[in-house]
Design a protein around this motif. Structure first.
Motif, PDB file in Angstrom:
ATOM      1  N   UNK A  99      43.612  48.173  49.969  1.00 17.79           N
ATOM      2  CA  UNK A  99      43.116  47.845  51.028  1.00 17.79           C
ATOM      3  C   UNK A  99      42.041  46.796  50.883  1.00 17.79           C
ATOM      4  N   UNK A 100      41.310  47.039  49.708  1.00 15.93           N
ATOM      5  CA  UNK A 100      40.510  45.866  49.242  1.00 15.93           C
ATOM      6  C   UNK A 100      40.909  44.618  48.928  1.00 15.93           C
ATOM      7  N   UNK A 101      41.979  44.753  48.198  1.00 13.26           N
ATOM      8  CA  UNK A 101      42.575  43.479  47.733  1.00 13.26           C
ATOM      9  C   UNK A 101      43.226  42.740  48.857  1.00 13.26           C
ATOM     10  N   UNK A 102      43.861  43.388  49.888  1.00 12.27           N
ATOM     11  CA  UNK A 102      44.427  43.033  51.104  1.00 12.27           C
ATOM     12  C   UNK A 102      43.311  42.189  51.896  1.00 12.27           C
ATOM     13  N   UNK A 103      42.243  43.119  52.052  1.00 10.70           N
ATOM     14  CA  UNK A 103      41.089  42.496  52.816  1.00 10.70           C
ATOM     15  C   UNK A 103      40.652  41.141  52.123  1.00 10.70           C
ATOM     16  N   UNK A 104      40.333  40.969  50.861  1.00  9.64           N
ATOM     17  CA  UNK A 104      39.907  40.041  50.226  1.00  9.64           C
ATOM     18  C   UNK A 104      40.972  38.829  50.270  1.00  9.64           C
ATOM     19  N   UNK A 105      42.267  38.945  50.363  1.00  4.78           N
ATOM     20  CA  UNK A 105      43.138  37.909  50.380  1.00  4.78           C
ATOM     21  C   UNK A 105      43.241  37.381  51.818  1.00  4.78           C
ATOM     22  N   UNK A 145      45.460  31.980  48.055  1.00  3.24           N
ATOM     23  CA  UNK A 145      45.885  33.266  47.878  1.00  3.24           C
ATOM     24  C   UNK A 145      47.108  33.700  47.167  1.00  3.24           C
ATOM     25  N   UNK A 146      47.708  34.874  47.317  1.00  2.00           N
ATOM     26  CA  UNK A 146      49.011  34.984  46.511  1.00  2.00           C
ATOM     27  C   UNK A 146      49.719  35.898  47.198  1.00  2.00           C
ATOM     28  N   UNK A 147      51.004  36.101  46.773  1.00  2.00           N
ATOM     29  CA  UNK A 147      52.062  37.086  47.655  1.00  2.00           C
ATOM     30  C   UNK A 147      52.425  36.531  48.811  1.00  2.00           C
TER      31      UNK A 147
END
Length: 262
Positions: free
Chosen positions: A30-36, A70-72
């Motif tokens: 969730x944290x990584x998603x929010x950062x992206x 970003x990525x992915x």
């Protein structure tokens, strides 16, 4: 009996550790998603500021449009939005090219009136060309800023449904794209240029229809009758009101002095 209780406690502890690990992994995800998402949204907001400032050809704008922060799948969303912005900026810059076209703003100059009058054949051809160009740009850019036009870039990018929803959230439902997709801004610009061309056409038609009713002397246009002067001044008034309405954002050359020999 004690061994059995101990085994149960061990199993419960293992399950608890497993659940905690899952929660931790979920929190990290969730944290990584929010950062992206934050990266993408901040990037688009920065681009919007540059577009708002009119920096359509700046190195900074194009460096941001051509990079990926970003990525992915979020990178695919970012690229789709940026490809969309590139095309909008391309057409907006075509409009702005008009403001850099000295020929357009020299139409009412005494030099052009002297050289191309009284028939104004070249001026009329030029105005017809500008009108056609404006119509094409307006058609293309209004298609781009429509909902279908905006979403086409997401649908053509191979995004999953969830990421298409996120694209829509940024491209249509956020302040980050406010200026880029603002039809009000586009309408104001096109209304200005369309009216400007109409005024120019009315002026050259007026002068070409009354070839014996005016002359140039000492870089001044003189009208032979008060009736002709009034008609000329009506067109000039429309021209000045248009400039005021547009808040003088475009600097027009107004070196056509008008007088009368009455």
């Amino acid at each position: 009996m004690k061994k059995k209780n101990s085994s149960i406690k061990i199993v419960i502890a293992v399950i608890a550790i497993f659940i905690a690990a899952l929660v931790g992994v979920g929190a990290i995800f969730v944290f990584k998603t929010a950062m992206k998402e934050i990266k993408v949204e901040e990037e688009i907001a920065d681009i919007n500021k540059l577009v708002s400032a009119g920096d359509f050809s700046s190195n900074l704008l194009y460096s941001k449009l051509n990079r990926t922060v970003s990525s992915g799948d979020y990178a695919l969303v970012e690229k789709a939005i940026k490809n969309y912005i590139k095309d909008v900026v391309l057409y907006i810059d075509k409009i702005n090219e008009l403001s850099r076209d000295e020929k357009l703003f020299d139409i009412l100059s005494t030099d052009n009136i002297r050289e191309d009058g009284p028939d104004f054949e070249q001026t009329k051809k030029y105005l017809a060309h500008i009108s056609t160009t404006l119509d094409e740009i307006e058609k293309n850019i209004k298609e781009l800023i429509s909902v279908d036009g905006i979403m086409k870039y997401a649908l053509n990018s191979g995004l999953d449904e969830n990421y298409i929803d996120y694209y829509e959230k940024i491209a249509i439902g956020s302040d980050a794209m406010e200026v880029i997709t603002s039809s009000r801004y586009i309408d104001v610009v096109f209304d200005y240029y369309i009216e400007l061309i109409k005024i120019y056409e009315d002026m050259v038609n007026f002068l070409s229809s009354n070839p014996d009713g005016w002359y140039i002397e000492d870089d001044m246009v003189y009208l032979n009758t008060e009736e002709l002067l009034n008609e000329y001044n009506d067109i000039v008034d429309r021209y000045n009101k248009l400039l005021k309405l547009f808040n003088n954002e475009t600097s027009l050359k107004n070196d056509n002095n008008v007088s009368t020999n009455l």
